[in-house]
Scaffold this motif. Sequence first.
Motif, PDB file in Angstrom:
ATOM      1  N   LEU A   1       0.809  -1.219   0.000  1.00  0.00           N
ATOM      2  CA  LEU A   1       0.000   0.000   0.000  1.00  0.00           C
ATOM      3  C   LEU A   1       0.845   1.273   0.000  1.00  0.00           C
ATOM      4  N   GLU A   2       2.140   1.131  -0.274  1.00  0.00           N
ATOM      5  CA  GLU A   2       3.016   2.310  -0.237  1.00  0.00           C
ATOM      6  C   GLU A   2       2.578   3.378  -1.224  1.00  0.00           C
ATOM      7  N   ASP A   3       2.122   2.947  -2.419  1.00  0.00           N
ATOM      8  CA  ASP A   3       1.653   3.925  -3.414  1.00  0.00           C
ATOM      9  C   ASP A   3       0.483   4.734  -2.878  1.00  0.00           C
ATOM     10  N   LEU A   4      -0.461   4.060  -2.229  1.00  0.00           N
ATOM     11  CA  LEU A   4      -1.639   4.758  -1.711  1.00  0.00           C
ATOM     12  C   LEU A   4      -1.251   5.728  -0.595  1.00  0.00           C
ATOM     13  N   VAL A   5      -0.347   5.294   0.280  1.00  0.00           N
ATOM     14  CA  VAL A   5       0.111   6.171   1.356  1.00  0.00           C
ATOM     15  C   VAL A   5       0.802   7.401   0.772  1.00  0.00           C
ATOM     16  N   ARG A   6       1.604   7.180  -0.259  1.00  0.00           N
ATOM     17  CA  ARG A   6       2.337   8.288  -0.884  1.00  0.00           C
ATOM     18  C   ARG A   6       1.368   9.294  -1.508  1.00  0.00           C
ATOM     19  N   VAL A   7       0.350   8.792  -2.208  1.00  0.00           N
ATOM     20  CA  VAL A   7      -0.639   9.681  -2.824  1.00  0.00           C
ATOM     21  C   VAL A   7      -1.360  10.498  -1.755  1.00  0.00           C
ATOM     22  N   TRP A   8      -1.795   9.824  -0.685  1.00  0.00           N
ATOM     23  CA  TRP A   8      -2.528  10.526   0.379  1.00  0.00           C
ATOM     24  C   TRP A   8      -1.670  11.617   1.016  1.00  0.00           C
ATOM     25  N   ASN A   9      -0.402  11.328   1.228  1.00  0.00           N
ATOM     26  CA  ASN A   9       0.495  12.307   1.847  1.00  0.00           C
ATOM     27  C   ASN A   9       0.784  13.495   0.917  1.00  0.00           C
ATOM     28  N   GLN A  10       0.689  13.267  -0.395  1.00  0.00           N
ATOM     29  CA  GLN A  10       0.943  14.347  -1.348  1.00  0.00           C
ATOM     30  C   GLN A  10      -0.245  15.286  -1.513  1.00  0.00           C
ATOM     31  N   TRP A  11      -1.426  14.794  -1.206  1.00  0.00           N
ATOM     32  CA  TRP A  11      -2.621  15.620  -1.382  1.00  0.00           C
ATOM     33  C   TRP A  11      -2.662  16.771  -0.376  1.00  0.00           C
ATOM     34  N   ASP A  12      -3.219  17.895  -0.826  1.00  0.00           N
ATOM     35  CA  ASP A  12      -3.406  19.011   0.101  1.00  0.00           C
ATOM     36  C   ASP A  12      -4.670  18.779   0.932  1.00  0.00           C
ATOM     37  N   SER A  13      -4.903  19.644   1.910  1.00  0.00           N
ATOM     38  CA  SER A  13      -6.021  19.451   2.836  1.00  0.00           C
ATOM     39  C   SER A  13      -7.371  19.539   2.125  1.00  0.00           C
ATOM     40  N   ASP A  14      -7.469  20.382   1.088  1.00  0.00           N
ATOM     41  CA  ASP A  14      -8.743  20.510   0.373  1.00  0.00           C
ATOM     42  C   ASP A  14      -9.119  19.195  -0.316  1.00  0.00           C
ATOM     43  N   THR A  15      -8.138  18.560  -0.951  1.00  0.00           N
ATOM     44  CA  THR A  15      -8.408  17.294  -1.638  1.00  0.00           C
ATOM     45  C   THR A  15      -8.773  16.209  -0.632  1.00  0.00           C
ATOM     46  N   ARG A  16      -8.075  16.171   0.488  1.00  0.00           N
ATOM     47  CA  ARG A  16      -8.397  15.186   1.523  1.00  0.00           C
ATOM     48  C   ARG A  16      -9.804  15.406   2.062  1.00  0.00           C
ATOM     49  N   ASP A  17     -10.192  16.679   2.214  1.00  0.00           N
ATOM     50  CA  ASP A  17     -11.532  16.986   2.716  1.00  0.00           C
ATOM     51  C   ASP A  17     -12.603  16.510   1.735  1.00  0.00           C
ATOM     52  N   ILE A  18     -12.353  16.691   0.445  1.00  0.00           N
ATOM     53  CA  ILE A  18     -13.302  16.218  -0.572  1.00  0.00           C
ATOM     54  C   ILE A  18     -13.449  14.697  -0.468  1.00  0.00           C
ATOM     55  N   PHE A  19     -12.330  14.020  -0.304  1.00  0.00           N
ATOM     56  CA  PHE A  19     -12.370  12.561  -0.185  1.00  0.00           C
ATOM     57  C   PHE A  19     -13.173  12.143   1.048  1.00  0.00           C
ATOM     58  N   THR A  20     -12.881  12.749   2.179  1.00  0.00           N
ATOM     59  CA  THR A  20     -13.545  12.370   3.429  1.00  0.00           C
ATOM     60  C   THR A  20     -15.035  12.654   3.371  1.00  0.00           C
ATOM     61  N   GLU A  21     -15.414  13.763   2.745  1.00  0.00           N
ATOM     62  CA  GLU A  21     -16.833  14.088   2.627  1.00  0.00           C
ATOM     63  C   GLU A  21     -17.562  13.031   1.802  1.00  0.00           C
ATOM     64  N   ARG A  22     -16.878  12.485   0.792  1.00  0.00           N
ATOM     65  CA  ARG A  22     -17.519  11.495  -0.082  1.00  0.00           C
ATOM     66  C   ARG A  22     -17.445  10.074   0.472  1.00  0.00           C
ATOM     67  N   TYR A  23     -16.317   9.735   1.112  1.00  0.00           N
ATOM     68  CA  TYR A  23     -16.081   8.332   1.451  1.00  0.00           C
ATOM     69  C   TYR A  23     -15.774   8.077   2.921  1.00  0.00           C
ATOM     70  N   GLY A  24     -15.949   9.077   3.765  1.00  0.00           N
ATOM     71  CA  GLY A  24     -15.726   8.861   5.186  1.00  0.00           C
ATOM     72  C   GLY A  24     -14.253   8.678   5.510  1.00  0.00           C
ATOM     73  N   ASP A  25     -13.975   7.834   6.496  1.00  0.00           N
ATOM     74  CA  ASP A  25     -12.605   7.656   6.993  1.00  0.00           C
ATOM     75  C   ASP A  25     -11.919   6.401   6.461  1.00  0.00           C
ATOM     76  N   VAL A  26     -12.361   5.886   5.313  1.00  0.00           N
ATOM     77  CA  VAL A  26     -11.764   4.642   4.805  1.00  0.00           C
ATOM     78  C   VAL A  26     -10.291   4.821   4.452  1.00  0.00           C
ATOM     79  N   ALA A  27      -9.847   6.056   4.209  1.00  0.00           N
ATOM     80  CA  ALA A  27      -8.431   6.280   3.866  1.00  0.00           C
ATOM     81  C   ALA A  27      -7.512   5.877   5.010  1.00  0.00           C
ATOM     82  N   HIS A  28      -8.007   5.916   6.254  1.00  0.00           N
ATOM     83  CA  HIS A  28      -7.156   5.541   7.385  1.00  0.00           C
ATOM     84  C   HIS A  28      -6.770   4.061   7.329  1.00  0.00           C
ATOM     85  N   LEU A  29      -7.513   3.273   6.584  1.00  0.00           N
ATOM     86  CA  LEU A  29      -7.219   1.839   6.506  1.00  0.00           C
ATOM     87  C   LEU A  29      -5.873   1.555   5.829  1.00  0.00           C
ATOM     88  N   ILE A  30      -5.394   2.489   5.010  1.00  0.00           N
ATOM     89  CA  ILE A  30      -4.155   2.218   4.272  1.00  0.00           C
ATOM     90  C   ILE A  30      -2.925   2.260   5.172  1.00  0.00           C
TER      91      ILE A  30
END
Length: 347
Positions: free
Chosen positions: A51-80
């Motif tokens: 899952l290193e690729d997914l972790v890398r992508v998440w860490n590269q995203w700015d806060s606005d992009t992360r907020d859009i993700f969380t609003e749509r999909y909840g906290d599933v990103a923490h699973l990575i």
Amino acid sequence: MEEPITQITEKNAVIREWSLKTQREKGDSLVEGCVANLPEHTTVNVRQNNLEDLVRVWNQWDSDTRDIFTERYGDVAHLITIRVDEQLIQAMVRFWDPAYQCFTFNQEDMTPTIEEYAALLRIDNVQFGKIYVKEPKPLTFRKKLVRLTDMNDAWAEKQIKKKNETVCIPWSSLRESVLSHPDILKRVNLFALAIYGLVIFPRVLGHIEVAVFDFFERLKQGVNPVPTILAETFRSLSTCRRNLRAEDITWRAPWIRPSVMLYKCGGQDWVPLLGLWGGVGYAPLLVQRQFSSRQFIPATGGLAQFEFAFAGEGYMKRVRDIAKSWKEIHFMELALYADTLTQDYDI
């Protein structure tokens, strides 16, 4: 037009009387000839996707992009970022009882519940009773790929692979779109698809299976993913058990304190679940203690015989019947008795 969902909430004492009467009349899930075979030892495969690729992508995203993700999909990103504890998994599966679809510690029962999964993943923008139902004739895999990625038919056709009779696409084929697609919503959606395919529903290492695409497309229609996740969790657990003292068990997360609990759907005496590859049932009344509620005798008749795979003749009728039962969902008001048992529970 889609049929509306009816939600019914009933008193704890009323459900207790109904459950006891039902169990007496219909019998227990453990009927003669259906006693689970629980071996003393089991081998568990806990290999995980990289899952290193997914972790890398998440860490590269700015806060606005992360907020859009969380609003749509909840906290599933923490699973990575969660590391699989192999010894813990090995221990857990030894306590799984397939007849009741729960962990059994001597006479104590515990299972993941819809309410707990919803709280942990914090998936809010869905309809609680709207479940994923496998369509008999979904769109072709190629059309789904084109729609999700904005790539052309030739590209999509080239990416589709077949691994051990499973139709899928390599994660590497989607990586570039997740990183650089000009549409930010497309990047977010594809990242969520990767989490569902590589973390939540992994079937072929490094690949995302076609059934995950079918499921993912329905999420945009407000489908609640939790029952599907729960179904495949139950179906994938091995069947082993050993002794453990009741005092060794932590029954609940103290911050999860719902006032009502889903306990049955339609004419079923428990909750039927549809996964990506099969169906299974579970009886939330078995585990009221997880919510600090009084534990009474649960209705479990037929639970052990309910599990089935999406294969062979007649399975689509069972799928339709389960989907229909979810049009009427029943909740029970939880009576908070600080982890007490009724006198007849042990019997």
